[in-house]
Write an enzyme that holds these catalytic residues in place. Structure first.
Site, PDB file in Angstrom:
ATOM      1  N   HIS A  47      36.711  40.648  43.622  1.00  0.00           N
ATOM      2  CA  HIS A  47      37.257  41.212  42.370  1.00  0.00           C
ATOM      3  C   HIS A  47      37.728  42.655  42.595  1.00  0.00           C
ATOM      4  CE1 HIS A  47      34.305  38.344  40.146  1.00  0.00           C
ATOM      5  NE2 HIS A  47      35.508  37.860  39.995  1.00  0.00           N
TER       6      HIS A  47
ATOM      7  N   LYS B 212      29.746  30.665  26.108  1.00  0.00           N
ATOM      8  CA  LYS B 212      29.439  30.627  27.543  1.00  0.00           C
ATOM      9  C   LYS B 212      28.032  31.167  27.786  1.00  0.00           C
ATOM     10  CE  LYS B 212      31.795  31.230  31.929  1.00  0.00           C
ATOM     11  NZ  LYS B 212      32.953  31.759  32.602  1.00  0.00           N
TER      12      LYS B 212
ATOM     13  N   ARG C 292      42.558  32.527  45.394  1.00  0.00           N
ATOM     14  CA  ARG C 292      41.853  32.395  46.668  1.00  0.00           C
ATOM     15  C   ARG C 292      42.428  31.295  47.543  1.00  0.00           C
ATOM     16  NH1 ARG C 292      36.084  32.227  44.050  1.00  0.00           N
ATOM     17  NH2 ARG C 292      37.411  30.869  42.826  1.00  0.00           N
TER      18      ARG C 292
ATOM     19  N   SER D  21      31.704  34.177  42.407  1.00  0.00           N
ATOM     20  CA  SER D  21      30.508  34.702  41.737  1.00  0.00           C
ATOM     21  C   SER D  21      29.380  33.676  41.753  1.00  0.00           C
ATOM     22  CB  SER D  21      30.845  35.099  40.292  1.00  0.00           C
ATOM     23  OG  SER D  21      31.682  36.228  40.295  1.00  0.00           O
TER      24      SER D  21
HETATM   25  O1  PNS Z   1      36.657  34.830  35.986  1.00  0.00           O
HETATM   26  P1  PNS Z   1      37.008  33.612  35.219  1.00  0.00           P
HETATM   27  O2  PNS Z   1      35.789  33.008  34.583  1.00  0.00           O
HETATM   28  O3  PNS Z   1      37.793  32.630  36.050  1.00  0.00           O
HETATM   29  O4  PNS Z   1      37.982  34.083  34.012  1.00  0.00           O
HETATM   30  C1  PNS Z   1      38.532  33.154  33.109  1.00  0.00           C
HETATM   31  C2  PNS Z   1      39.208  33.885  31.939  1.00  0.00           C
HETATM   32  C3  PNS Z   1      38.257  34.817  31.254  1.00  0.00           C
HETATM   33  C4  PNS Z   1      40.405  34.664  32.455  1.00  0.00           C
HETATM   34  C5  PNS Z   1      39.716  32.787  30.938  1.00  0.00           C
HETATM   35  O5  PNS Z   1      38.689  31.892  30.677  1.00  0.00           O
HETATM   36  C6  PNS Z   1      40.223  33.351  29.624  1.00  0.00           C
HETATM   37  O6  PNS Z   1      41.216  34.040  29.580  1.00  0.00           O
HETATM   38  N1  PNS Z   1      39.499  33.039  28.535  1.00  0.00           N
HETATM   39  C7  PNS Z   1      39.847  33.491  27.201  1.00  0.00           C
HETATM   40  C8  PNS Z   1      40.271  32.329  26.317  1.00  0.00           C
HETATM   41  C9  PNS Z   1      41.729  32.026  26.461  1.00  0.00           C
HETATM   42  O7  PNS Z   1      42.587  32.873  26.258  1.00  0.00           O
HETATM   43  N2  PNS Z   1      42.057  30.757  26.812  1.00  0.00           N
HETATM   44  C10 PNS Z   1      43.424  30.300  26.936  1.00  0.00           C
HETATM   45  C11 PNS Z   1      43.943  30.411  28.356  1.00  0.00           C
HETATM   46  S1  PNS Z   1      43.320  29.103  29.313  1.00  0.00           S
END
Ligand code: PNS
Length: 160
Positions: free
Chosen positions: A17, A41, A91, A129
């Site tokens: 990150h 979550k 990745r 993570s």
């Molecule tokens: O580090 P992560 O868990 O892969 O991050 C995921 C994240 C937070 C970027 C994604 O889950 C997110 O943007 N969630 C907010 C809800 C949202 O906007 N969803 C619509 C897009 S899929």
């Protein structure tokens, strides 16, 4: 002027990150690192406040980086903050499908918001993570996986 957002769970913040944060911060004028505060979550290792503190600590030398949290849709938070670009690290092929889906969903919700993918540096290709948490939970060596200053907090979580 480009204002970008780098969203994620950051539970915990990894060196992967941090690599993306540093490289993105060099290319944009302002970068907001945004922690998802998701009521559904459960099972996060660190609280949102802990993650915000950790991100602030490891980005303290980056003047154009700020750290915040958001709830709900990313596109809504991006609009509130007048953000034009979403940054995501990629990745491997395995990340591609879900990242592509997320990028297209966000673009359909907010057509002017673009997602810029940054390929992870090779040394962090294997890091996630969840893997870091698993290694730490069994007392394994997490050196090089998370920023040095965050190692004690991670190890402490699993002592309890
Ligand atoms: O580090 P992560 O868990 O892969 O991050 C995921 C994240 C937070 C970027 C994604 O889950 C997110 O943007 N969630 C907010 C809800 C949202 O906007 N969803 C619509 C897009 S899929």
């Amino acid at each position: 002027m480009i204002r970008a957002i780098y969203p994620g769970s950051f539970d915990p913040v990894s060196n992967g990150h941090l690599d993306i944060i540093r490289r993105a911060a060099e290319k944009v004028d302002e970068l907001i690192v945004a922690v998802l505060q998701n009521r559904n979550k459960n099972g996060s290792l660190f609280t949102v406040e802990e993650r915000l503190d950790q991100l602030r600590l490891v980005t303290r030398d980056l003047p154009n980086v700020t750290v915040d949290c958001f709830e709900g849709l990313l596109v809504d938070f991006a609009k509130q903050r007048d953000v034009q670009v979403i940054i995501r690290g990629l990745r491997a092929v395995t990340d591609f499908e879900s990242e592509f889906q997320m990028a297209l969903t966000n673009r359909s919700l907010s057509p002017h918001l673009e997602t810029f993918f940054i390929p992870t540096s090779v040394e962090y290709l294997y890091l996630s993570s969840s893997t870091i948490k698993e290694v730490a939970s069994f007392g394994g060596n997490i050196c090089g996986m998370v920023p040095k200053e965050l190692e004690p907090a991670l190890l402490e979580k699993f002592k309890k």
